[in-house]
Scaffold this active site. Structure first.
Site, PDB file in Angstrom:
ATOM      1  N   GLY A 235     -14.258   6.999  24.909  1.00 60.35           N
ATOM      2  CA  GLY A 235     -15.588   7.041  24.315  1.00 60.35           C
ATOM      3  C   GLY A 235     -16.657   6.932  25.369  1.00 60.35           C
TER       4      GLY A 235
ATOM      5  N   GLN B 132     -18.264   4.449  26.219  1.00 67.97           N
ATOM      6  CA  GLN B 132     -18.284   3.212  26.986  1.00 67.97           C
ATOM      7  C   GLN B 132     -17.081   3.040  27.893  1.00 67.97           C
ATOM      8  OE1 GLN B 132     -18.649   1.456  23.356  1.00 67.97           O
ATOM      9  NE2 GLN B 132     -20.800   2.034  23.259  1.00 67.97           N
ATOM     10  N   GLY B 133     -16.170   3.933  27.794  1.00 66.09           N
ATOM     11  CA  GLY B 133     -15.023   3.813  28.683  1.00 66.09           C
ATOM     12  C   GLY B 133     -13.760   4.323  28.030  1.00 66.09           C
TER      13      GLY B 133
ATOM     14  N   LYS C 167      -9.573  -2.047  28.175  1.00 65.12           N
ATOM     15  CA  LYS C 167     -10.715  -1.140  28.244  1.00 65.12           C
ATOM     16  C   LYS C 167     -11.220  -1.088  29.666  1.00 65.12           C
ATOM     17  CE  LYS C 167     -14.911  -1.415  26.101  1.00 65.12           C
ATOM     18  NZ  LYS C 167     -15.725  -1.332  24.879  1.00 65.12           N
TER      19      LYS C 167
ATOM     20  N   ASP D 140     -24.404  -2.443  18.134  1.00 67.12           N
ATOM     21  CA  ASP D 140     -23.717  -1.150  18.011  1.00 67.12           C
ATOM     22  C   ASP D 140     -22.726  -1.184  16.854  1.00 67.12           C
ATOM     23  OD1 ASP D 140     -23.282   1.454  18.657  1.00 67.12           O
ATOM     24  OD2 ASP D 140     -21.959   1.033  20.375  1.00 67.12           O
TER      25      ASP D 140
END
Ligand SMILES: *[C@@H]1O[C@H](CO)[C@@H](O)[C@H](O)[C@H]1NC(C)=O
Ligand SMILES: *[C@@H]1O[C@H](CO)[C@@H](O)[C@H](O)[C@H]1NC(C)=O
Ligand SMILES: *[C@@H]1O[C@H](CO)[C@@H](O)[C@H](O)[C@H]1NC(C)=O
Ligand SMILES: *[C@@H]1O[C@H](CO)[C@@H](O)[C@H](O)[C@H]1NC(C)=O
Ligand SMILES: *[C@@H]1O[C@H](CO)[C@@H](O)[C@H](O)[C@H]1NC(C)=O
Ligand SMILES: *[C@@H]1O[C@H](CO)[C@@H](O)[C@H](O)[C@H]1NC(C)=O
Ligand SMILES: *[C@@H]1O[C@H](CO)[C@@H](O)[C@H](O)[C@H]1NC(C)=O
Ligand SMILES: *[C@@H]1O[C@H](CO)[C@@H](O)[C@H](O)[C@H]1NC(C)=O
Ligand SMILES: *[C@@H]1O[C@H](CO)[C@@H](O)[C@H](O)[C@H]1NC(C)=O
Ligand SMILES: *[C@@H]1O[C@H](CO)[C@@H](O)[C@H](O)[C@H]1NC(C)=O
Ligand SMILES: *[C@@H]1O[C@H](CO)[C@@H](O)[C@H](O)[C@H]1NC(C)=O
Ligand SMILES: *[C@@H]1O[C@H](CO)[C@@H](O)[C@H](O)[C@H]1NC(C)=O
Length: 738
Positions: A420, A422-423, A439, A536
């Protein structure tokens, strides 16, 4: 006078001849062939050509018929080993109807030779006995066989007693006679068998054919027989070096009689009874397969007296096992080989040393780099904070880079669970076999480090059953890694729209999930030691476990905002459908932003539609607009997921829809607090279980919910603006510890 001279001359010739006889055993004038039979010493045709120490070796050759004879027997073969093959006539007795007899028999005298026991005494006839009488100096004896039959035998080939009988012959017979007789005189002579035959024949050389042989064997008068011969009467030991055997030959006692025979030694061939008869065999060139060399090639074969040697070119050794040439071993190599080897070894050693040093430097560099990253990623700060923060966060582990690499199998592509803005999330397996989600953030900027540390600290303090548990982190890499508990049933987004859309969530499920999310957010906003704004909230950030229990995820890491543009675009886009318009416009973030986002999630749960749908017309692209319009026009049943709407849950759905619309009011102040939302939803669930139906239902006002946010595909400058505002507000919020 003249006579005397003449006589002396004769004597002289005789003496010369006898001398020659003693000296040279074979002379060039000796005839070596008669017909196609070779004659070799000790046999010969003329004086001086045969061995005279004994009778019998003088043969005769009938020049007209070209047949060689031993007495009256035709010689067909002479072998050095001590065998002589001759043809011998058949004895027979024939009767006619008048009792007249026609008999023929032979007295045979082999003189110094003997009959080989390879011969068989044979009688043919159907009313006969045949016998062989051997005459010795002191006594005579006989042997024979009997054959009786009343008609022509049927069996061909075998001489086994039916019309034909055979017996072995007495050992070493020299003088003998063979005769056949009618066995039963009373019986009249039959037409099918008028004659009775007796003869000697070499074993296996006679094949009995009854219909023919009983009548006409007389016409085939001769059969081959084998005679044994040897030199003298003494053994090899007795004769010693006086044997007539030539050079390169050996003396062998005769196995069949007295005396001895000669044989060329191995590797020689020729006549062993001649002085120079045995000649070396050139194994390297002979075509005979018996004597041929077995070197790997003729070119490597060197013939020697009596044998041969296989030799190899310089630098090669002979392998005696298979006579092939093999490159010489190291031990036999001097000079260049040794120097070459020494040089190679030295060179390799130097290489090894260099390799080691380089490895060490590399290792040290690696360690330094890891240390650097650890500090850069706020490792020191984190350690400090953790040590001062009390017991609640003792669970957060700090993992090493090696551990992470091992857990993800070197960040293998097959381990990627999701990717995604974000990583990248990897499935990791820790040494204790527990499964975790790891992650790996995208390259962040260093100003984010303190926030990251804050996130880790904050998350480590949250211990809520509906929040994904942070197990630890790794700070040694260039970008920090976060280690979470592994939730295996995908995201709420997957269940509603994505890869798992075939999983059907009932209204009960959805309501429970909504209650859980609301409760979690309310907890974060008020109950946690440091209030946290998730910022979020979206279906993609809600994980579901195997019991479909919601787990809110992606808190802190989302603040590691990616640097490269494409990823930024993705992030803003992905969040846009849930983005609080007030926050978007003013840049001021507060807990009501989460309320707005939750409202969108609730709408998604109700409608099963995505927060943003670009395929729809402008007005209904945004789920919030679309939903609010439907509510206003009393068309809720049109937008609610048809699978969800049932007879008995309409009131709950209306109530949930009202809450969703309230959550998404344009002004943050007008939205309810998360705590209130959670309580209302929870009440719905409880009410549902109690089957309580309220007839009070107020339709919510929708006028004020119109969203002022322009939906843009977040490219270029617009995207960057969005990114900046988020970043600033986020930092402000976290640092304020709001
Ligand atoms: C010798 O010649 C005869 C006929 O002349 C023949 O039958 C026989 O096979 C020959 N023997 C050899 C060894 O050639
Ligand atoms: C072989 O022949 C020689 C010479 O003819 C004779 O003296 C000798 O007795 C013979 N040997 C036999 C066993 O008959
Ligand atoms: C050679 O053989 C022929 C025919 O069998 C015979 O007539 C002749 O007498 C023989 N000669 C000698 C010298 O035995
Ligand atoms: C040679 O052979 C003949 C007959 O084949 C025989 O009469 C004679 O005695 C033999 N011996 C010698 C030494 O010639
Ligand atoms: C042949 O001899 C046998 C016995 O010796 C006798 O019985 C038979 O009558 C004789 N046959 C003739 C035709 O003489
Ligand atoms: C062997 O038989 C022959 C001829 O039949 C005879 O002359 C001789 O005396 C016999 N010898 C002995 C020992 O009986
Ligand atoms: C065999 O010999 C007999 C008598 O000598 C003769 O009558 C006959 O024709 C011969 N048979 C053959 C096939 O030569
Ligand atoms: C045979 O051997 C004897 C001794 O055993 C020796 O005196 C003699 O010279 C030898 N003869 C030959 C021809 O080698
Ligand atoms: C020959 O026979 C004698 C006596 O049987 C024996 O001593 C000797 O070794 C034999 N020689 C060979 C070469 O077999
Ligand atoms: C073959 O062998 C002989 C001695 O047996 C030797 O003198 C000669 O050099 C050898 N030839 C080769 C090519 O080895
Ligand atoms: C010789 O050759 C055989 C068969 O190829 C092999 O097994 C053996 O090891 C070789 N010997 C040497 C000394 O190389
Ligand atoms: C080659 O032949 C010799 C005898 O000629 C034998 O001893 C040796 O074993 C043979 N070698 C091979 C490899 O067949």
């Amino acid at each position: 006078m003249n006579m005397v001279v003449h006589g002396l001359f004769l004597v002289a010739i005789l003496i010369l001849a006898s001398t020659k006889l003693v000296m040279g055993q074979s002379t060039p004038i000796c005839q070596t062939k008669c017909g196609n039979v070779s004659i070799e010493f000790p046999f010969g045709l003329s004086t001086g050509c045969y061995y005279a120490g004994q009778d019998n070796f003088n043969l005769t050759c009938n020049e007209t018929t070209n047949e060689l004879f031993f007495f009256n027997m035709q010689v067909i073969n002479i072998a050095h080993s001590g065998e002589l093959r001759v043809l011998q006539s058949t004895s027979f007795t024939c009767y006619n109807s008048e009792n007249n007899t026609n008999e023929l028999f032979y007295n045979t005298n082999l003189v110094n030779f003997t009959l080989s026991n390879k011969n068989r005494f044979t009688a043919v006839g159907c009313n006969t006995y045949a016998f062989m009488t051997t005459f010795k100096r002191d006594r005579n004896y006989s042997t024979g066989c009997l054959s009786l039959c009343d008609s022509t035998p049927k069996e061909n080939g075998l001489c086994s007693g039916d019309g034909c009988c055979q017996t072995s012959v007495p050992k070493r017979s020299r003088r003998f006679r063979i005769r056949s007789r009618r066995f039963d005189r009373e019986t009249s002579v039959s037409d099918f068998n008028p004659c009775f035959y007796a003869f000697l024949v070499e074993d296996g050389m006679f094949s009995f054919s009854p219909s023919q042989d009983l009548q006409n064997l007389r016409n085939v008068t001769k059969f081959p027989i084998v005679l044994d011969w040897s030199i003298g009467e003494q053994t090899c030991l007795q004769v010693g070096n006086t044997s007539i055997c030539g050079k390169n030959s050996e003396c062998l006692n005769s196995t069949t009689r007295t005396g001895y025979n000669c044989k060329c030694k191995a590797g020689y061939e020729g006549n062993p009874y001649l002085l120079d008869g045995c000649q070396d065999i050139d194994e390297c060139t002979t075509s005979s397969t018996i004597y041929r060399h077995n070197c790997s090639a003729s070119s490597t074969c060197n013939n020697t007296m009596g044998h041969f040697l296989c030799y190899c070119p310089p630098g090669y050794n002979l392998n005696a096992t298979n006579n092939s040439c093999m490159r010489k071993g190291r031990s036999e190599y001097y000079g260049w080989t040794r120097i070459f080897l020494a040089t190679t070894v030295g060179f390799l050693a130097i290489l090894l040393v260099f390799g080691c040093v380089e490895q060490k430097i590399k290792h040290r560099k690696n360690t330094e780099l890891r240390k650097h990253f650890f500090e850069q990623n706020g490792g020191g700060m984190l350690r400090q904070r953790l040590s001062g923060a009390g017991t609640s966060n003792s669970d957060v582990k700090i993992f090493t880079e090696e551990g992470m690499k091992e857990a993800t199998n070197g960040y293998e592509e097959s381990r990627i669970l999701g990717q995604g803005g974000q990583g990248t999330v990897y499935k990791g397996i820790l040494p204790d076999n527990s499964v975790v989600a790891i992650k790996k953030a995208r390259l962040g900027d260093s100003s984010q480090v303190e926030q990251f540390i804050n996130e880790v600290l904050v998350l480590s303090q949250i211990n809520h059953r509906n929040v994904v548990k942070l197990l630890g982190c790794c700070l040694e890499t260039e970008v920090p890694l976060l280690v979470y508990e592994f939730i295996n049933s995908g995201t709420l987004y997957d269940h509603l729209h994505g890869s798992m859309s075939n999983s059907y969530l009932t209204w009960e499920h959805r309501l429970r999930i909504a209650v859980e999310i609301a409760g979690t957010l309310a907890y974060l906003h008020s109950s946690a030691s440091i209030p946290i704004i998730h910022r979020d909230v979206k279906t993609a950030n809600i994980l579901l476990d195997e019991n479909l229990t919601a787990k809110v995820a992606d808190f802190g890491a989302s603040r590691l905002i990616p640097m490269d543009k494409e990823q930024l675009t993705t992030m803003v886009q992905g969040t846009l459908g849930y983005l609080d318009p007030e926050y978007y416009n003013t840049g001021l973030l507060n807990e009501k932003s989460d309320v707005y986002s939750f409202g969108v999630v609730l709408m998604e749960l109700l409608t099963g539609q995505k927060a943003l749908c670009f395929e729809k017309p402008q007005q209904s692209k945004h789920l919030v607009n679309y939903f609010a319009c439907a509510m206003k026009e009393d068309r809720l049943h049109e937008v609610v997921d048809s699978q969800v709407m049932k007879e008995n849950n309409q009131r709950e759905i209306h109530e949930a829809a009202r809450i969703a619309v309230e959550c998404t009011r344009l002004m943050g102040e007008e939205r309810p607090r998360m705590k209130e939302v959670a309580a209302q939803l929870e009440a719905l669930g409880v009410a549902k279980t109690k089957h309580e139906l309220s007839d009070q239902y107020n339709e919510p006002e929708v006028n004020k919910h119109l969203v002022g946010v322009e939906i843009l595909p977040a490219q270029g400058d617009t995207g960057t603006t969005g990114y900046d505002s988020i970043k600033n507000v986020t930092r402000l919020n976290i640092e304020a510890g709001r």
